[in-house]
Design an enzyme around this catalytic site. Structure first.
Site, PDB file in Angstrom:
ATOM      1  N   ASN A  25      18.157  -5.286  48.550  1.00  0.00           N
ATOM      2  CA  ASN A  25      19.324  -5.588  49.374  1.00  0.00           C
ATOM      3  C   ASN A  25      19.459  -4.510  50.453  1.00  0.00           C
ATOM      4  OD1 ASN A  25      21.826  -6.243  50.417  1.00  0.00           O
ATOM      5  ND2 ASN A  25      22.977  -5.676  48.594  1.00  0.00           N
ATOM      6  N   LEU A  26      19.338  -4.904  51.705  1.00  0.00           N
ATOM      7  CA  LEU A  26      19.417  -3.921  52.785  1.00  0.00           C
ATOM      8  C   LEU A  26      20.847  -3.570  53.184  1.00  0.00           C
ATOM      9  CD1 LEU A  26      16.494  -5.046  55.143  1.00  0.00           C
ATOM     10  CD2 LEU A  26      16.465  -3.521  53.148  1.00  0.00           C
ATOM     11  N   HIS A  50      28.517  -9.988  45.103  1.00  0.00           N
ATOM     12  CA  HIS A  50      28.142  -8.579  45.018  1.00  0.00           C
ATOM     13  C   HIS A  50      29.415  -7.736  44.935  1.00  0.00           C
ATOM     14  CE1 HIS A  50      26.590  -4.632  46.236  1.00  0.00           C
ATOM     15  NE2 HIS A  50      25.423  -5.065  45.792  1.00  0.00           N
ATOM     16  N   GLU A  74      25.788  -5.203  37.347  1.00  0.00           N
ATOM     17  CA  GLU A  74      25.854  -4.033  38.222  1.00  0.00           C
ATOM     18  C   GLU A  74      27.175  -3.290  38.032  1.00  0.00           C
ATOM     19  OE1 GLU A  74      23.494  -4.093  42.264  1.00  0.00           O
ATOM     20  OE2 GLU A  74      25.233  -5.370  42.341  1.00  0.00           O
ATOM     21  N   GLY A 108      21.642   1.724  40.760  1.00  0.00           N
ATOM     22  CA  GLY A 108      20.922   2.974  40.513  1.00  0.00           C
ATOM     23  C   GLY A 108      19.429   2.845  40.331  1.00  0.00           C
TER      24      GLY A 108
END
Length: 214
Positions: free
Chosen positions: A6-7, A85, A133, A173
């Protein structure tokens, strides 16, 4: 093992990262993909890298100024999308609507969630995959598989108890090949990461390190 980079909105060169993703994907048994910003999807897809969207909205064609339509993302070359997200949280009904919108456009889906309970709820909506996450670990360089491995195992079990066809990814991480191996050992079928590649001076080397142990 699925490796999805994911940029976010990092000041990286999305084409450079995409070319690294394409090249590494061709040299490994792992599946490697990249999720650039929406405005870069078409350019990134043209490199031949597997391209994902970072987000689409639970909408259809119509009066939706400022939203992202799943069909537009697919037309630009994306094959999948992240949903929910931790930096783009949605209500449960909107997650459901977004999964349906993505399916309508033939996009694969990965729904992100903070913990095993949320993973179970997300899996019930029928995405292709879910990603656990813990938000406190995102960007820290400390993988959840190391900080709290029970979270990953419990997330895998929560998803399987709801729908065994839903894959579980491990995020937050992840930065080394050892992190990817540890995630797999805990039952994850892939990893979701960002800064470990997007902020790397050499994205190709960073990706090669991630997949080398696989």
């Amino acid at each position: 093992m699925f490796v999805l980079v994911n940029l976010k909105t990092y000041p990286c060169d999305p084409i450079e990262v995409a070319e690294a993703v394409r090249d590494v994907n061709e040299s490994t048994d792992a599946r490697v993909a990249v999720a650039p910003q929406a405005t870069n999807i078409a350019q990134v897809a043209e490199t031949g890298a597997e391209t994902w969207a970072q987000h689409v909205d639970p909408i259809d064609y119509g009066s939706n100024t400022g939203h992202t339509l799943a069909e537009t993302v697919a037309d630009a070359g994306a094959v999948g999308t992240l949903i929910n997200h931790s930096e783009q949280r949605l209500k449960l009904a909107d997650i459901d609507g977004t999964v349906q919108a993505a399916e309508r456009a033939d996009l694969e889906t990965v729904v992100c969630a903070n913990n095993p309970a949320q993973i179970g709820a997300a899996a019930a909506l029928g995405p292709d995959a879910v990603a656990v996450e813990p938000p406190e670990l995102i960007g820290t360089g400390t993988p959840v598989s190391q900080a709290d491995p029970d979270v990953v195992e419990d997330a895998v079990n929560a998803a399987r108890n709801v729908d065994s066809d839903v894959s579980v990814l491990c995020g937050a991480g992840i930065s080394t090949g050892d992190d990817v191996v540890a995630a797999g050992d805990l039952g994850a079928e892939g990893v979701l990461l960002a800064s470990g590649v997007a902020k790397a001076d050499d994205p190709t080397a960073a990706l090669e390190d991630l997949v080398e142990p696989l």
